[in-house]
Scaffold this active site. Structure first.
Site, mmCIF file in Angstrom:
data_model
loop_
_atom_site.group_PDB
_atom_site.id
_atom_site.type_symbol
_atom_site.label_atom_id
_atom_site.label_comp_id
_atom_site.label_asym_id
_atom_site.label_seq_id
_atom_site.Cartn_x
_atom_site.Cartn_y
_atom_site.Cartn_z
ATOM 1 N N SER A 54 8.920 9.404 39.169
ATOM 2 C CA SER A 54 9.498 9.793 37.892
ATOM 3 C C SER A 54 10.569 8.783 37.469
ATOM 4 C CB SER A 54 10.050 11.223 38.003
ATOM 5 O OG SER A 54 10.300 11.773 36.734
ATOM 6 N N ASP B 264 -0.519 15.643 34.279
ATOM 7 C CA ASP B 264 0.928 15.651 34.497
ATOM 8 C C ASP B 264 1.598 16.575 33.492
ATOM 9 O OD1 ASP B 264 3.746 14.902 34.586
ATOM 10 O OD2 ASP B 264 3.111 13.120 35.692
ATOM 11 N N HIS C 14 2.987 16.693 38.172
ATOM 12 C CA HIS C 14 3.911 15.552 38.141
ATOM 13 C C HIS C 14 4.374 15.091 39.519
ATOM 14 C CE1 HIS C 14 6.896 12.853 36.446
ATOM 15 N NE2 HIS C 14 7.868 13.481 37.080
#
Length: 287
Positions: free
Chosen positions: A90, A216, A245
């Site tokens: 991320s 995601d 995710h």
């Protein structure tokens, strides 16, 4: 210096620095770290500045502090290995890209997991999708005490894993599962980093393994396509079909380990151009 939530696994002369995401914790990288260690790598799962405490701790820091802590961890690991790879989840992927752009001689390859330039996944509420505007208002003190709260499915498709992590997160164990919300000022800092990396991504020459979930819930595959089109080094892409995710802890984490170990190993051995012993990697479709 190892911080309270860091983990370090001594292995061979190829090392991997693992970087967690915003409001996250090194624990979200531990599965991958242990797998890479079993494959022979030295692994450092680092703790970003301001993380693994409470919201007040996080608000004392910004993206430059987070990036400084990455640089310090990289300095420490680089002195122990011959090849250093950097992998992030991320926002951690943005910090990995930033390090590769700034220090091309130190970073031999990248693992970019669920790279996030903007929160545009299917589970993000409509109002939260406007969070990219926060850098325009937070300098005036607007939203100082506000947060976007985490909601189901928390980036995790596997119900059992989701329940366990959500229980820790909502129970206040930030060192194990991170904070349950994203404070507006911290999101503003995240977007400042994201805007900068949009401009600087063409400086990245290191080989990049880009892994992203097709479904995601936090950051759509458009984020991954932005990386694939922007970096200037060799790229391999993997689109995961059975994860959300948090691909480093979700149902296909073993694939993340396997592909990463193979990718980093080929770079260290000078064999990156050889055919990959996997089915053809899924390409990211155009917008």
């Amino acid at each position: 210096m190892i911080k309270k939530a860091d983990f370090f696994l001594q292995g061979g002369r190829s090392g991997v620095l693992l970087i967690h995401g915003l409001t996250g914790t090194p624990a979200e990288m531990r599965f991958v770290g242990k797998g890479l260690h079993r494959a022979g790598f030295t692994v450092h799962g680092m703790q970003l500045a301001g993380h693994c405490g409470d919201t007040a701790d996080l608000l004392k820091t910004g993206w430059r502090d987070w990036y400084r802590s990455v640089g310090e961890a990289a300095d420490e690991l680089r002195g122990k290995v011959d090849h250093m790879f950097v992998a992030g989840l991320s926002m951690g992927a943005l910090l990995a890209l930033k390090l590769a752009a700034d220090r091309p001689n130190d970073v031999d390859g990248l693992g970019l997991y669920g790279t996030t330039f903007v929160y545009d996944g299917w589970a993000i509420p409509r109002i939260a999708k406007l969070s990219f505007l926060l850098p325009l208002v937070t300098p005036f003190g607007i939203g100082r005490g506000r947060s976007f709260q985490e909601t189901e499915p928390y980036g995790i498709k596997d119900q059992r894993i989701r329940d366990r992590i959500a229980s820790s997160m909502l129970g206040g164990d930030s060192a194990a599962a991170g904070l349950p919300g994203n404070p507006w000022p911290s999101l503003s800092q995240f977007y400042r980093l994201a805007f900068r990396m949009r401009r600087e991504i063409s400086k990245v020459r290191a080989p990049s393994l880009i892994m992203h979930a097709a479904e995601d819930d936090i950051a759509s595959p458009r984020n991954a396509r932005k990386v694939a089109r922007g970096v200037r080094g060799p790229v391999e892409t993997v689109l995961l079909k059975d994860s959300y995710h948090m691909i480093t802890v979700d149902q296909e984490r073993d694939k993340v380990i396997e592909r990463s170990a193979n990718f980093f190993g080929r770079i260290a051995a000078g064999r990156l151009g050889e055919p990959v012993a996997y089915p053809a990697a899924a390409a990211f479709a155009s917008d």
